[in-house]
Design a protein around this motif. Structure first.
Motif, PDB file in Angstrom:
ATOM      1  N   SER A 179      -7.134  -4.273 -16.640  1.00 59.95           N
ATOM      2  CA  SER A 179      -6.644  -5.632 -16.899  1.00 59.95           C
ATOM      3  C   SER A 179      -7.012  -6.590 -15.770  1.00 59.95           C
ATOM      4  O   SER A 179      -6.881  -7.808 -15.916  1.00 59.95           O
ATOM      5  N   SER A 180      -7.489  -6.047 -14.646  1.00 65.18           N
ATOM      6  CA  SER A 180      -7.893  -6.873 -13.504  1.00 65.18           C
ATOM      7  C   SER A 180      -9.405  -7.096 -13.464  1.00 65.18           C
ATOM      8  O   SER A 180      -9.942  -7.527 -12.437  1.00 65.18           O
ATOM      9  N   LEU A 181     -10.100  -6.817 -14.572  1.00 67.70           N
ATOM     10  CA  LEU A 181     -11.550  -6.980 -14.588  1.00 67.70           C
ATOM     11  C   LEU A 181     -11.964  -8.427 -14.300  1.00 67.70           C
ATOM     12  O   LEU A 181     -12.975  -8.674 -13.655  1.00 67.70           O
ATOM     13  N   GLY A 182     -11.191  -9.391 -14.798  1.00 69.49           N
ATOM     14  CA  GLY A 182     -11.503 -10.789 -14.516  1.00 69.49           C
ATOM     15  C   GLY A 182     -11.380 -11.095 -13.031  1.00 69.49           C
ATOM     16  O   GLY A 182     -12.220 -11.809 -12.452  1.00 69.49           O
TER      17      GLY A 182
ATOM     18  N   THR B 220       0.820  -1.215   0.000  1.00 70.72           N
ATOM     19  CA  THR B 220       0.000   0.000   0.000  1.00 70.72           C
ATOM     20  C   THR B 220       0.852   1.262   0.000  1.00 70.72           C
ATOM     21  O   THR B 220       0.397   2.319  -0.440  1.00 70.72           O
ATOM     22  N   ASP B 221       2.080   1.174   0.481  1.00 67.22           N
ATOM     23  CA  ASP B 221       2.969   2.333   0.484  1.00 67.22           C
ATOM     24  C   ASP B 221       3.768   2.479  -0.806  1.00 67.22           C
ATOM     25  O   ASP B 221       4.463   3.476  -0.999  1.00 67.22           O
ATOM     26  N   SER B 222       3.684   1.497  -1.699  1.00 65.87           N
ATOM     27  CA  SER B 222       4.565   1.494  -2.871  1.00 65.87           C
ATOM     28  C   SER B 222       4.099   2.436  -3.984  1.00 65.87           C
ATOM     29  O   SER B 222       4.916   3.037  -4.675  1.00 65.87           O
ATOM     30  N   GLY B 223       2.792   2.533  -4.181  1.00 70.40           N
ATOM     31  CA  GLY B 223       2.283   3.356  -5.275  1.00 70.40           C
ATOM     32  C   GLY B 223       2.534   2.760  -6.651  1.00 70.40           C
ATOM     33  O   GLY B 223       2.424   3.470  -7.655  1.00 70.40           O
ATOM     34  N   GLN B 224       2.855   1.472  -6.728  1.00 73.50           N
ATOM     35  CA  GLN B 224       3.150   0.820  -8.007  1.00 73.50           C
ATOM     36  C   GLN B 224       1.879   0.174  -8.576  1.00 73.50           C
ATOM     37  O   GLN B 224       1.223  -0.606  -7.888  1.00 73.50           O
TER      38      GLN B 224
ATOM     39  N   HIS C   7      -7.407   6.312  -9.745  1.00 72.57           N
ATOM     40  CA  HIS C   7      -6.752   7.467 -10.390  1.00 72.57           C
ATOM     41  C   HIS C   7      -6.342   7.032 -11.796  1.00 72.57           C
ATOM     42  O   HIS C   7      -6.022   5.850 -12.012  1.00 72.57           O
ATOM     43  N   PRO C   8      -6.378   7.949 -12.773  1.00 73.90           N
ATOM     44  CA  PRO C   8      -6.014   7.557 -14.147  1.00 73.90           C
ATOM     45  C   PRO C   8      -4.680   6.837 -14.268  1.00 73.90           C
ATOM     46  O   PRO C   8      -4.494   6.027 -15.180  1.00 73.90           O
ATOM     47  N   ARG C   9      -3.774   7.093 -13.336  1.00 73.89           N
ATOM     48  CA  ARG C   9      -2.478   6.420 -13.402  1.00 73.89           C
ATOM     49  C   ARG C   9      -2.626   4.897 -13.285  1.00 73.89           C
ATOM     50  O   ARG C   9      -1.829   4.127 -13.814  1.00 73.89           O
ATOM     51  N   TYR C  10      -3.640   4.467 -12.566  1.00 72.83           N
ATOM     52  CA  TYR C  10      -3.830   3.035 -12.315  1.00 72.83           C
ATOM     53  C   TYR C  10      -4.912   2.427 -13.208  1.00 72.83           C
ATOM     54  O   TYR C  10      -5.292   1.272 -13.019  1.00 72.83           O
TER      55      TYR C  10
END
Length: 389
Positions: free
Chosen positions: A149-152, A105-109, A140-143
């Motif tokens: 791609s994680s819709l499944g 949660t702290d990574s922001g990746q 956020h648009p960044r993610y």
């Protein structure tokens, strides 16, 4: 070739090593595998890791029910520490998952989002709440690409009692349906996972922005995956699609490679088109189920219509067709078109349904055809006609 989960778990055996180069090599390998892993692979890894971690990762330092010292992660280089934490977030020990989730949660990746989504279904309520809050902060648009791609994975989450009952699933879907995220949905429509593509099409269809439902359904009907194709076909003839769009899509449906979709198209055509021509064309389909549907629909329209009309149509088709001999099928001869082969197979099939023994001589012409599909259908038709009085 080894699956991704197998490769990761094999590399994880060296994570507890006291030899620095060995430990770092394992972390580098895991980092490379996880950063390029699909959410579907990550879900599979999580299922495998749950029964494997007790034996292969920190067995002396971390048991099944013991606290984990966060300093254990400091033994790994900073670039790979996040990958090790992502792997540990699938550990069966809740204390280990807690430490790992804090790192994620702290990574922001963006690439760790699938691991965080998995924890939104965690059996530990506090971890579930932390993961949910972290995912909510990631809207956020960044993610957007990582979430699309994680819709499944999101669909799997919706089917579960704990994860589906929270706010994550509707929040992410609403976020992806917003206009700024439309490019991410378009890219997800070309994802390697057919389920992701279908769900992306469904979101685009629910919130059409800059594109019509007809454009979305046309694209979905062209998808190579049969699951996406049949979903688009069902949607195309449903009440959610306007009649004008249905009429525009029926030609595509009638040319589908799926016999089920072609039958579906015939049933819808019979309601929208008063002409018998599309149904009569279906009588010559190369699949028996489609021919049966066409006969049923025509008999419903014309109860007095006899099978002789279908037989006559098949005889006309075969009389005008030419059997392809092996000499004509040489290297220098042009190959038969797919349509002509299907027309002959369909006419032979129609005779197998409603023909008589008087048609055997005509069918014999195609028993030695150079095309295997034609020969096979001719043999089947001859076998059936030989017993017809």
């Amino acid at each position: 070739m080894l699956s991704l989960s197998r490769q990761v778990l094999l590399a994880a055996r060296d994570l507890p090593s006291r030899d620095d180069p060995t430990r770092e090599a394992a972390a580098v390998a895991i980092d490379g595998l996880l950063r390029s892993a699909s959410p579907r692979d990550i879900a599979e890894l999580a299922a495998q890791a749950r029964v494997s971690f007790a034996q292969i990762v920190f067995p002396q330092s971390v048991g099944s029910h013991r606290h984990m010292d966060p300093a254990l992660l400091d033994a790994f280089p900073a670039p790979q520490r996040l990958a090790v934490a992502a792997l540990l977030s699938t550990h069966r020990n809740g204390y280990v998952r807690e430490v790992a989730l804090h790192v994620l949660t702290d990574s922001g990746q963006p690439w760790v989002l699938p691991f965080m989504l998995l924890r939104c279904d965690d059996i530990v309520a506090s971890l579930r709440a932390s993961a949910t809050a972290a995912v909510q902060r990631s809207l956020h648009p960044r993610y957007a690409d990582a979430l699309a791609s994680s819709l499944g994975l999101l669909a799997q989450l919706a089917e579960r009692q704990r994860g589906g009952g929270g706010s994550v699933v509707p929040s992410v879907r609403s976020f992806l349906a917003e206009p700024p995220q439309r490019p991410a949905l378009l890219r997800a429509s070309h994802d390697a996972d057919p389920r992701v593509r279908r769900l992306a099409y469904a979101l685009r269809l629910a919130q059409p922005v800059g594109e019509s439902p007809l454009e979305v359904l046309s694209a979905a009907l062209g998808d190579p995956a049969i699951g996406v194709h049949t979903w688009a076909a069902r949607t195309a003839i449903s009440g959610a699609t306007s009649e004008s769009d249905q009429r525009a899509l029926l030609p595509t449906l009638s040319q589908s490679h799926s016999a089920w979709v072609r039958s579906l198209a015939l049933r819808r055509t019979s309601k929208l088109d008063p002409s018998d021509a599309p149904l009569e064309a279906g009588l010559m389909d190369h699949h028996a189920a489609v021919r049966l549907t066409a006969r049923q629909l025509l008999r419903a329209r014309h109860p007095a219509r006899s099978f002789e009309a279908t037989r006559a149509l098949a005889l006309r088709t075969l009389s005008g067709a030419t059997a392809l001999t092996r000499s004509h099928a040489g290297v220098h001869a042009p190959p038969p078109s797919r349509a002509s082969t299907r027309a002959v197979v369909g006419a032979l099939g129609a005779l197998s349904d409603v023909g008589t023994r008087h048609d055997v001589e005509l069918v014999h012409r195609f028993a030695t055809d150079a095309r295997p599909r034609v020969r096979k259908e001719a043999a089947r038709t001859l076998a059936l006609l030989s017993g017809v009085s």
